[in-house]
Structure formats: structure tokens, C-alpha cells
Design a protein around this motif. Structure first.
Motif, PDB file in Angstrom:
ATOM      1  N   ILE A  62      -1.961  10.345   6.887  1.00 56.62           N
ATOM      2  CA  ILE A  62      -1.394   9.734   5.688  1.00 56.62           C
ATOM      3  C   ILE A  62      -1.129  10.889   4.734  1.00 56.62           C
ATOM      4  O   ILE A  62      -2.055  11.531   4.254  1.00 56.62           O
ATOM      5  N   VAL A  90       0.834  -1.201   0.000  1.00 59.24           N
ATOM      6  CA  VAL A  90       0.000   0.000   0.000  1.00 59.24           C
ATOM      7  C   VAL A  90       0.870   1.254   0.000  1.00 59.24           C
ATOM      8  O   VAL A  90       0.502   2.274  -0.553  1.00 59.24           O
ATOM      9  N   ASN A 132       1.807   3.525   2.216  1.00 55.38           N
ATOM     10  CA  ASN A 132       1.344   4.766   2.841  1.00 55.38           C
ATOM     11  C   ASN A 132       2.501   5.458   3.546  1.00 55.38           C
ATOM     12  O   ASN A 132       3.330   4.802   4.174  1.00 55.38           O
ATOM     13  N   ASN A 133       2.544   6.772   3.455  1.00 55.32           N
ATOM     14  CA  ASN A 133       3.477   7.563   4.239  1.00 55.32           C
ATOM     15  C   ASN A 133       2.687   8.086   5.437  1.00 55.32           C
ATOM     16  O   ASN A 133       1.898   9.020   5.312  1.00 55.32           O
ATOM     17  N   LEU A 134       2.888   7.454   6.586  1.00 53.02           N
ATOM     18  CA  LEU A 134       2.141   7.769   7.792  1.00 53.02           C
ATOM     19  C   LEU A 134       3.009   8.636   8.698  1.00 53.02           C
ATOM     20  O   LEU A 134       4.135   8.278   9.028  1.00 53.02           O
ATOM     21  N   ASP A 189       0.992  10.724   1.959  1.00 55.13           N
ATOM     22  CA  ASP A 189       1.248  10.303   0.585  1.00 55.13           C
ATOM     23  C   ASP A 189       1.053   8.798   0.508  1.00 55.13           C
ATOM     24  O   ASP A 189       1.072   8.100   1.528  1.00 55.13           O
ATOM     25  N   ARG A 190       0.860   8.304  -0.683  1.00 55.53           N
ATOM     26  CA  ARG A 190       0.786   6.860  -0.909  1.00 55.53           C
ATOM     27  C   ARG A 190       1.216   6.583  -2.342  1.00 55.53           C
ATOM     28  O   ARG A 190       1.030   7.417  -3.232  1.00 55.53           O
ATOM     29  N   ASN A 248      -8.966   7.668  -4.643  1.00 58.95           N
ATOM     30  CA  ASN A 248      -8.918   6.755  -3.503  1.00 58.95           C
ATOM     31  C   ASN A 248      -9.396   5.344  -3.818  1.00 58.95           C
ATOM     32  O   ASN A 248      -9.954   4.668  -2.960  1.00 58.95           O
TER      33      ASN A 248
END
Length: 130
Positions: free
Chosen positions: A41, A23, A25-27, A43-44, A122
Motif C-alpha cells: 500500500i 478507503v 488504498n493505492n495497492l 498511498d491512501r 493510521n
């Protein structure tokens, strides 16, 4: 894999060896003075790899599709009984530089996948549990 009923890429049914998805995700955890602590979040960049039995060019020209950055749908349905079925849909997938592999003397294609959102957004990867 006996429980994997459907694997399609660009509307072509495939004999799949493996599938993986990240996935990506930049969390970010933020706890700044004057703000409530939060996890965001920011970025992804979802990606994955699909390894499948290579078909003839007359069935589908996979290498050309990768060179042309052809975009299409991916679907995987795993499970056979209600309550234990997961469906993975990716409506806009492109392949990035596939490579050949050998599996028991059978030619396989390892296809790095890039999952993109549609205009709805999304929806790069949609998981449905049935």
C-alpha cells in the motif's frame, strides 16, 4: 437503519439518511528481479459521504464548519446484539463543500467527508467489531 443506534459528527447526534466510505488504498504489486514478490500500500486517501437531516443553525452551523475546515470526530454504531455490532470511528474528519438535498420534502445535507489521521497515525477509519 433500525439497527443503526448512533451517528454523530462533531459530537452532534444526527438523523442519517446514508453513509458511504472509500478507503482509497493505492495497492501496488511488485515482482522485481532479485526481490520477493510483494503487494504494497503506497498511498491512501480515505473519503466518504454522509447524508443527514439538516438541523437549524442554532443547533449546529454545518455550512460554516465546512467553510472553516472544522475538524472533529465521526462515529457510527450499527447493530444491536453482541457479535453483530460494527462501530466506525473517524477521529479527525472535515467536510468538503456540502450540498443540500430533498428527501420526501425534508431538507438534507450531503456532506463529503475527508478522513485524516491523528498524530497517532493510521487511524483515519477505525473499525471495531463487537
Amino acid at each position: 437503519f433500525r439497527s443503526t443506534q448512533t451517528v454523530t459528527l462533531f459530537s452532534e447526534s444526527l438523523c442519517m439518511d446514508s453513509f458511504s466510505a472509500d478507503v482509497a488504498n493505492n495497492l501496488v504489486y511488485r515482482n522485481l528481479p532479485g526481490c520477493d514478490p510483494s503487494c504494497l500500500i503506497t498511498d491512501r486517501a480515505p473519503s466518504g459521504t454522509l447524508v443527514f437531516e439538516m438541523t437549524t443553525v442554532t443547533t449546529y452551523a454545518w455550512i460554516e464548519a465546512a467553510k472553516n475546515k472544522t475538524s472533529g470526530a465521526f462515529q457510527l454504531i450499527h447493530g444491536t446484539s453482541a457479535g453483530a455490532i460494527v462501530q466506525i470511528d473517524a477521529p479527525a474528519v472535515t467536510m468538503n463543500a456540502p450540498s443540500y438535498q430533498d428527501s420526501d420534502g425534508v431538507l438534507m445535507l450531503s456532506a463529503p467527508l475527508i478522513f485524516e489521521p491523528t498524530s497517532s497515525g493510521n487511524d483515519e477509519l477505525v473499525l471495531t467489531f463487537k
